[in-house]
Design a protein around this motif. Structure first.
Motif, PDB file in Angstrom:
ATOM      1  N   HIS A 192       5.688 -80.612  17.943  1.00 61.94           N
ATOM      2  CA  HIS A 192       7.101 -80.323  17.641  1.00 61.94           C
ATOM      3  C   HIS A 192       7.878 -80.202  18.959  1.00 61.94           C
ATOM      4  O   HIS A 192       8.959 -79.645  19.002  1.00 61.94           O
ATOM      5  CB  HIS A 192       7.237 -79.060  16.776  1.00 61.94           C
ATOM      6  CG  HIS A 192       6.778 -77.799  17.461  1.00 61.94           C
ATOM      7  ND1 HIS A 192       5.452 -77.546  17.732  1.00 61.94           N
ATOM      8  CD2 HIS A 192       7.464 -76.754  17.947  1.00 61.94           C
ATOM      9  CE1 HIS A 192       5.363 -76.392  18.364  1.00 61.94           C
ATOM     10  NE2 HIS A 192       6.565 -75.892  18.508  1.00 61.94           N
ATOM     11  N   HIS A 193       7.294 -80.723  20.041  1.00 60.91           N
ATOM     12  CA  HIS A 193       7.970 -80.726  21.344  1.00 60.91           C
ATOM     13  C   HIS A 193       7.798 -82.085  22.010  1.00 60.91           C
ATOM     14  O   HIS A 193       6.835 -82.813  21.714  1.00 60.91           O
ATOM     15  CB  HIS A 193       7.366 -79.651  22.255  1.00 60.91           C
ATOM     16  CG  HIS A 193       7.846 -78.271  21.940  1.00 60.91           C
ATOM     17  ND1 HIS A 193       9.183 -77.967  21.823  1.00 60.91           N
ATOM     18  CD2 HIS A 193       7.185 -77.114  21.711  1.00 60.91           C
ATOM     19  CE1 HIS A 193       9.316 -76.679  21.541  1.00 60.91           C
ATOM     20  NE2 HIS A 193       8.118 -76.139  21.452  1.00 60.91           N
ATOM     21  N   VAL A 194       8.710 -82.389  22.959  1.00 62.45           N
ATOM     22  CA  VAL A 194       8.687 -83.726  23.570  1.00 62.45           C
ATOM     23  C   VAL A 194       7.388 -84.056  24.290  1.00 62.45           C
ATOM     24  O   VAL A 194       6.975 -85.214  24.284  1.00 62.45           O
ATOM     25  CB  VAL A 194       9.839 -83.984  24.576  1.00 62.45           C
ATOM     26  CG1 VAL A 194      11.157 -84.169  23.889  1.00 62.45           C
ATOM     27  CG2 VAL A 194       9.919 -82.940  25.633  1.00 62.45           C
ATOM     28  N   PRO A 238       0.332 -76.662  32.606  1.00 66.70           N
ATOM     29  CA  PRO A 238      -0.529 -76.026  33.616  1.00 66.70           C
ATOM     30  C   PRO A 238      -1.527 -75.032  33.013  1.00 66.70           C
ATOM     31  O   PRO A 238      -2.668 -74.951  33.488  1.00 66.70           O
ATOM     32  CB  PRO A 238       0.473 -75.313  34.536  1.00 66.70           C
ATOM     33  CG  PRO A 238       1.739 -76.106  34.398  1.00 66.70           C
ATOM     34  CD  PRO A 238       1.770 -76.598  32.990  1.00 66.70           C
ATOM     35  N   THR A 239      -1.137 -74.289  31.987  1.00 63.94           N
ATOM     36  CA  THR A 239      -2.048 -73.307  31.370  1.00 63.94           C
ATOM     37  C   THR A 239      -3.344 -73.983  30.909  1.00 63.94           C
ATOM     38  O   THR A 239      -4.436 -73.418  31.017  1.00 63.94           O
ATOM     39  CB  THR A 239      -1.360 -72.618  30.164  1.00 63.94           C
ATOM     40  OG1 THR A 239      -0.169 -72.002  30.642  1.00 63.94           O
ATOM     41  CG2 THR A 239      -2.249 -71.602  29.490  1.00 63.94           C
ATOM     42  N   ILE A 240      -3.214 -75.204  30.416  1.00 59.27           N
ATOM     43  CA  ILE A 240      -4.399 -75.916  29.921  1.00 59.27           C
ATOM     44  C   ILE A 240      -5.322 -76.279  31.089  1.00 59.27           C
ATOM     45  O   ILE A 240      -6.547 -76.122  30.994  1.00 59.27           O
ATOM     46  CB  ILE A 240      -3.975 -77.135  29.075  1.00 59.27           C
ATOM     47  CG1 ILE A 240      -3.430 -76.598  27.743  1.00 59.27           C
ATOM     48  CG2 ILE A 240      -5.122 -78.130  28.884  1.00 59.27           C
ATOM     49  CD1 ILE A 240      -2.930 -77.630  26.776  1.00 59.27           C
ATOM     50  N   GLY A 272       2.894 -80.927  33.347  1.00 62.71           N
ATOM     51  CA  GLY A 272       4.329 -80.701  33.224  1.00 62.71           C
ATOM     52  C   GLY A 272       4.650 -79.668  32.179  1.00 62.71           C
ATOM     53  O   GLY A 272       3.750 -79.065  31.599  1.00 62.71           O
ATOM     54  N   SER A 273       5.925 -79.454  31.965  1.00 60.29           N
ATOM     55  CA  SER A 273       6.511 -78.465  31.039  1.00 60.29           C
ATOM     56  C   SER A 273       6.685 -77.104  31.693  1.00 60.29           C
ATOM     57  O   SER A 273       7.349 -76.240  31.148  1.00 60.29           O
ATOM     58  CB  SER A 273       5.712 -78.266  29.741  1.00 60.29           C
ATOM     59  OG  SER A 273       5.590 -79.461  29.043  1.00 60.29           O
ATOM     60  N   ALA A 274       6.053 -76.885  32.823  1.00 54.99           N
ATOM     61  CA  ALA A 274       6.193 -75.644  33.590  1.00 54.99           C
ATOM     62  C   ALA A 274       5.679 -75.932  34.989  1.00 54.99           C
ATOM     63  O   ALA A 274       4.979 -76.943  35.198  1.00 54.99           O
ATOM     64  CB  ALA A 274       5.386 -74.525  32.942  1.00 54.99           C
ATOM     65  N   ILE A 397      12.161 -67.701  29.334  1.00 55.31           N
ATOM     66  CA  ILE A 397      10.785 -67.456  29.775  1.00 55.31           C
ATOM     67  C   ILE A 397       9.988 -68.716  29.462  1.00 55.31           C
ATOM     68  O   ILE A 397      10.175 -69.323  28.408  1.00 55.31           O
ATOM     69  CB  ILE A 397      10.202 -66.247  28.991  1.00 55.31           C
ATOM     70  CG1 ILE A 397      11.049 -64.995  29.258  1.00 55.31           C
ATOM     71  CG2 ILE A 397       8.727 -66.014  29.335  1.00 55.31           C
ATOM     72  CD1 ILE A 397      10.733 -63.819  28.341  1.00 55.31           C
ATOM     73  N   LYS A 398       9.115 -69.113  30.376  1.00 58.12           N
ATOM     74  CA  LYS A 398       8.199 -70.229  30.091  1.00 58.12           C
ATOM     75  C   LYS A 398       6.785 -69.674  30.069  1.00 58.12           C
ATOM     76  O   LYS A 398       6.278 -69.194  31.083  1.00 58.12           O
ATOM     77  CB  LYS A 398       8.322 -71.296  31.189  1.00 58.12           C
ATOM     78  CG  LYS A 398       9.258 -72.423  30.820  1.00 58.12           C
ATOM     79  CD  LYS A 398       8.542 -73.556  30.105  1.00 58.12           C
ATOM     80  CE  LYS A 398       9.510 -74.477  29.403  1.00 58.12           C
ATOM     81  NZ  LYS A 398       8.901 -75.696  28.891  1.00 58.12           N
ATOM     82  N   SER A 399       6.160 -69.728  28.929  1.00 54.39           N
ATOM     83  CA  SER A 399       4.819 -69.172  28.799  1.00 54.39           C
ATOM     84  C   SER A 399       3.905 -70.191  28.119  1.00 54.39           C
ATOM     85  O   SER A 399       4.210 -70.644  27.006  1.00 54.39           O
ATOM     86  CB  SER A 399       4.899 -67.884  27.966  1.00 54.39           C
ATOM     87  OG  SER A 399       3.667 -67.228  27.962  1.00 54.39           O
TER      88      SER A 399
END
Ligand code: MLC
Ligand code: AMP
Length: 512
Positions: A192-194, A238-240, A272-274, A397-399
């Protein structure tokens, strides 16, 4: 004409998707999409931008539904499988959706909405059944998709993209990262995100390549798929990468070697994404030999900047403009800044979204008078490559790669009987980028934060739930009475996590 679907006819025999252990060709995908379109049209010739919401996990069926909606002239609104009912209800009401298609696992979950908002739940099977109507040609300037994104308002906004916008978002990446039909990518991201929808799934399908779905991220399974040798590409937040490194660190020497060797074979790995922390980039390079390609994007623009596929990938930088994107850096008065000085990124180009759904004022505020989209991201050109320095709002916030509005969580928190007031902030964290943290003001001497969290889970998805709480008599405010969030952030001791010690320890006395 929807070129993504048109192009698929060139690859009919090739494998488009691997889902639940089964392979599906482009021919099968087109046939299923046609069934979906015909069933949705049900005698009509065009859905005329009717909003069709769907709650379907990443799978062949997800893509067939998305393509079916597009082929029938509707607007596809993917729902998040992690959202509790109030969040889903908000999207259905905000889009004035006429149809909600549900995978069988979610039918009972959605049923209460039939009484609450009078929408009937359509079973996925019923839109997939065989049916053939002749389909009209859909103009590529028409609205195609609405994705919900959090911003500086309390409720998420629907970002509307047209087929032309989506095509521009796809083709810029296909060119820059040299996608081709022999490529094979794993999608472990939510659809549900790009990031998952465009960068992974649509780029693969545009190219005649194969996209395999792993509906829920699992570090062990991802390493297993690397080891199978079938991937050429991998893209993640990055979390992954942090979680994959942690998993690698727990393995024995022999396993580590096997894992490292497998990951080294891919032609490209993107983050990406953060912001990608430099230690994560370095550690990934050390264990896999891969220099992660970091790029910058946003739901409203698709991808804007990217490090080079063939040239330099500089740690802590997001590279240069992607083809077709224009960008300027401005100061707080909207005047272009001097070269090599920080400024806000403003973007123009064919990939930039059309509007926020039914929010003309918000749309107007998001663009300058001369048509530049105001990103809210601050950065600079540093020795020839762009670098992100931060955001203009502390309320975003980016989490874990998700964008979260502090204001949305505060609004919900204030409805709880134990909460008189609150301030939500993001605390820096090695694993998650930031972790959602709440300062609670209450007349009571003690507050059961667990109880608050449990209740919040009925209202908000898990990634928006605060992980740290602190109780205060009042919130710090400036002379104008505005809460000073930087002071709120200092109420917790600094984090002391590092990759080699594994996962982040809980912060503060009141951590859950
Ligand atoms: C989950 N947990 C969190 C958390 N999310 N803890 C702190 N902060 C968070 N944000 C906790 C859960 O409560 C649970 O704890 C444990 O972590 C595991 O939960 P999970 O749901 O199983 O997590 P996991 O599947 O590992 O999720 C991590 C993730 C996910 C990284 C896979 O966050 C994810 O899919 N992120 C990607 C989001 C994305 O696609 N963004 C792109 C936006 S588009 P417990 O205690 O219950 O075990 C965009 C534009 C662009 O940004 O540029 O791309
Ligand atoms: P979203 O609204 O979920 O699409 O998130 C977009 C935001 O993610 C951007 O406005 C940036 O703040 C952030 N972002 C995306 N990629 C990067 C990156 N490589 N580095 C830092 N921030 C990023």
């Amino acid at each position: 004409m929807i070129r993504l679907l048109e192009r698929a006819k060139n690859f009919k025999q090739r494998t488009a998707l691997v889902s639940n252990g089964q392979s599906y060709s482009y021919g099968q995908l087109l046939a299923s999409a046609k069934n979906v379109a015909s069933n949705l049209l049900d005698e009509k010739t065009d859905l005329n931008e009717t909003r069709i919401t769907f709650l379907v996990p990443p799978s062949f069926e997800y893509t067939a539904v998305q393509w079916g909606i597009w082929a029938a002239g509707g607007i596809a609104v993917p729902l998040c499988v992690l959202h509790p009912l109030p969040s889903i209800q908000y999207v259905l009401e905000d889009t004035q959706a006429e149809i909600v298609i549900a995978h069988k696992d979610y039918i009972d979950f959605l049923k209460p909405l039939e009484a609450i908002i009078g929408i009937s739940v359509t079973a996925l099977e019923s839109v997939l059944k065989e049916n053939t109507t002749s389909l009209s040609d859909i103009d590529s300037g028409r609205r195609a998709m609405i994705l919900y994104t959090s911003g500086t308002t309390n409720k998420p906004k629907g970002v509307v993209t047209t087929h032309d916008n989506i095509e521009a978002q796809i083709t810029t990446l296909v060119d820059a990262w040299e996608w081709h039909e022999e490529d094979y990518i794993l999608n472990i991201l939510p659809l549900h995100h790009v990031h998952g929808i465009i960068n992974v799934m649509c780029c693969a399908l545009w190219s005649g390549a194969c996209c395999e779905f792993l509906p829920k991220f699992d570090a062990e399974k991802v390493w297993g798929i690397f080891k199978s040798g079938r991937l050429t590409l991998f893209m993640a937040v990055p979390t992954i990468y942090y979680k994959l490194i942690s998993h690698w660190e727990k393995a024995d020497a022999e396993e580590r070697e096997e894992m490292s060797k497998a990951a080294s074979k891919l032609r490209l790995m993107v983050s990406g994404s953060a912001a990608l922390p430099v230690p994560v980039l370095q550690k990934w390079k050390e264990i896999t030999g891969q220099t992660l390609l970091e790029r910058y994007g946003m739901t409203e623009i698709g991808m804007g900047l990217s490090n080079s596929y063939r040239g330099e990938r500089r740690p802590g930088h997001v590279g240069l403009l992607l083809p077709g994107i224009q960008m300027r850096l401005v100061d707080s008065n909207n005047n272009p800044v001097e070269k090599n000085t920080p400024g806000e990124f403003q973007i123009k180009g064919p990939s930039v979204f059309k509007e926020y759904w039914k929010k003309p004022e918000a749309t107007q505020k998001a663009f300058t008078e001369d048509g530049w989209f105001i990103t809210g991201d601050i950065g600079m050109l540093n020795d020839g490559l762009y670098k992100i320095l931060g955001r203009d709002s502390v309320d975003i916030i980016k989490s874990g790669g998700y964008k979260i509005s502090a204001l949305e969580i505060e609004d919900v928190l204030r409805k709880h009987e134990l909460v008189d007031d609150c301030a939500v902030v993001g605390l820096p964290d090695d694993e998650w980028g930031e972790v959602v943290s709440a300062c609670i003001v209450s007349k009571r001497d003690a507050v059961d934060f667990k109880q608050i969290s449990e209740w919040l889970k009925t209202q908000l998805p898990a990634y928006k739930i605060p992980r740290n709480y602190i109780l205060q008599q009042e919130l710090p405010r400036n002379v104008l009475g505005k809460v000073t969030k930087n002071e709120v952030k200092e109420m917790w001791p600094p984090a002391s996590a590092s990759l080699s010690t594994g996962l982040t320890p809980p912060k503060g006395e009141n951590a859950r």
